[in-house]
Design a protein around this motif. Structure first.
Motif, mmCIF file in Angstrom:
data_model
loop_
_atom_site.group_PDB
_atom_site.id
_atom_site.type_symbol
_atom_site.label_atom_id
_atom_site.label_comp_id
_atom_site.label_asym_id
_atom_site.label_seq_id
_atom_site.Cartn_x
_atom_site.Cartn_y
_atom_site.Cartn_z
ATOM 1 N N HIS A 72 0.800 -1.212 0.000
ATOM 2 C CA HIS A 72 0.000 0.000 0.000
ATOM 3 C C HIS A 72 0.839 1.270 0.000
ATOM 4 C CE1 HIS A 72 -4.445 0.993 1.046
ATOM 5 N NE2 HIS A 72 -4.005 1.725 0.057
ATOM 6 N N SER A 75 0.698 3.724 -2.993
ATOM 7 C CA SER A 75 -0.340 4.752 -3.176
ATOM 8 C C SER A 75 0.232 6.150 -3.029
ATOM 9 C CB SER A 75 -1.461 4.552 -2.159
ATOM 10 O OG SER A 75 -2.062 3.286 -2.297
ATOM 11 N N HIS A 93 -10.925 5.363 0.171
ATOM 12 C CA HIS A 93 -10.049 4.324 0.706
ATOM 13 C C HIS A 93 -10.895 3.170 1.219
ATOM 14 C CE1 HIS A 93 -7.034 3.059 4.076
ATOM 15 N NE2 HIS A 93 -6.951 2.267 3.013
ATOM 16 N N ILE A 123 -9.725 12.103 2.879
ATOM 17 C CA ILE A 123 -10.007 10.675 2.790
ATOM 18 C C ILE A 123 -11.466 10.401 3.121
ATOM 19 C CG2 ILE A 123 -9.491 8.409 3.777
ATOM 20 C CD1 ILE A 123 -6.617 9.373 4.161
ATOM 21 N N ALA A 125 -13.641 6.980 3.659
ATOM 22 C CA ALA A 125 -13.263 5.587 3.881
ATOM 23 C C ALA A 125 -14.473 4.684 4.060
ATOM 24 C CB ALA A 125 -12.362 5.487 5.103
ATOM 25 N N SER A 150 -8.459 3.982 -3.739
ATOM 26 C CA SER A 150 -7.385 3.130 -3.228
ATOM 27 C C SER A 150 -8.017 1.917 -2.550
ATOM 28 C CB SER A 150 -6.509 3.899 -2.233
ATOM 29 O OG SER A 150 -5.421 3.101 -1.816
#
Length: 226
Positions: A72, A75, A93, A123, A125, A150
């Motif tokens: 990861h 990213s 994410h 972000i 998530a 991601s």
């Protein structure tokens, strides 16, 4: 919208066999259907910089880059190129882990701690369920503006994707499936300007898991193209 895949077999900080063991798995999942540039695992510590170069070239050619990992931490390098050219983005994410532990160095479990401090991102998530307040498998709010997806494949139930370094069971009534992934993609109102799918030890996968990952790839490509 055209996409280009960048296969990056890299696992600088893996605790187990490592997601660098992914090349044959990804090739089988792509089945020759998509353009894919492959970096050699032998590049070792400079591989992330080479990935950044290739992602930048895709962006300059107005092609949406999709990184196939690998761990990861990759990213960060892709996001650095995206934000340097396109400005702030929302990172969608999807992960069983938040990957935002404080650390002095960049690795697969500190990537979003460091990226949030150094890059113009926010972000959104879904799927977190380890060492934090659990999140639903689908975004709670819609995302507007440019987005970067991601996807750590341990987001999915281990019954669907078992070949990961740290599988985390799904919670009751919060299963993470292809359907919840597609629902999350549908919550993104703006363009997807880049993406990564990481932490899959694809070389250890059987046919059923490879076919599932192929469906994940197609769902992402389809959404980017809309």
């Amino acid at each position: 919208m055209t996409v280009r895949f960048h296969l990056a077999p890299y696992d600088a900080a893996a605790r187990t066999g490592g997601p660098a063991q992914c090349q044959s798995g990804w090739r089988s999942a792509l089945a020759g259907e998509f353009e894919c540039e492959t970096l050699a695992r032998e590049h070792g510590p400079i591989l992330p910089m080479l990935l950044a170069r290739d992602v930048g070239r895709s962006l300059d050619a107005r092609v949406v880059p999709i990184t196939l990992g690998g761990d990861h931490s990759l990213s960060y390098f892709a996001l650095r190129e995206v934000t340097s050219r396109l400005g702030p983005v929302t990172v969608v994410h999807l992960d069983a882990h938040h990957d935002a532990y404080p650390a002095a160095v960049l690795n697969h479990y500190s990537v979003f701690s460091i990226a949030s401090r150094h890059l113009p991102i926010r972000i959104a998530a879904a799927g977190y369920r380890h060492d934090c307040e659990p999140l639903p498998p689908v975004l709670l709010q819609r995302v507007s503006g440019p987005a970067y997806v991601s996807l750590d494949v341990d987001y999915f139930s281990p019954a669907l994707v078992a070949c990961v370094g740290d599988p985390i069971p799904v919670l009751p009534d919060r299963d993470c499936t292809l359907a919840t992934f597609e629902q999350t993609l549908s919550m993104i109102d703006g363009p997807i300007v880049g993406a990564d799918i990481v932490e899959w030890i694809g070389d250890d996968s059987g046919r059923q898991e490879i076919e599932f990952m192929s469906r994940v790839v197609r769902a992402l490509v389809q959404r980017i193209g809309t």
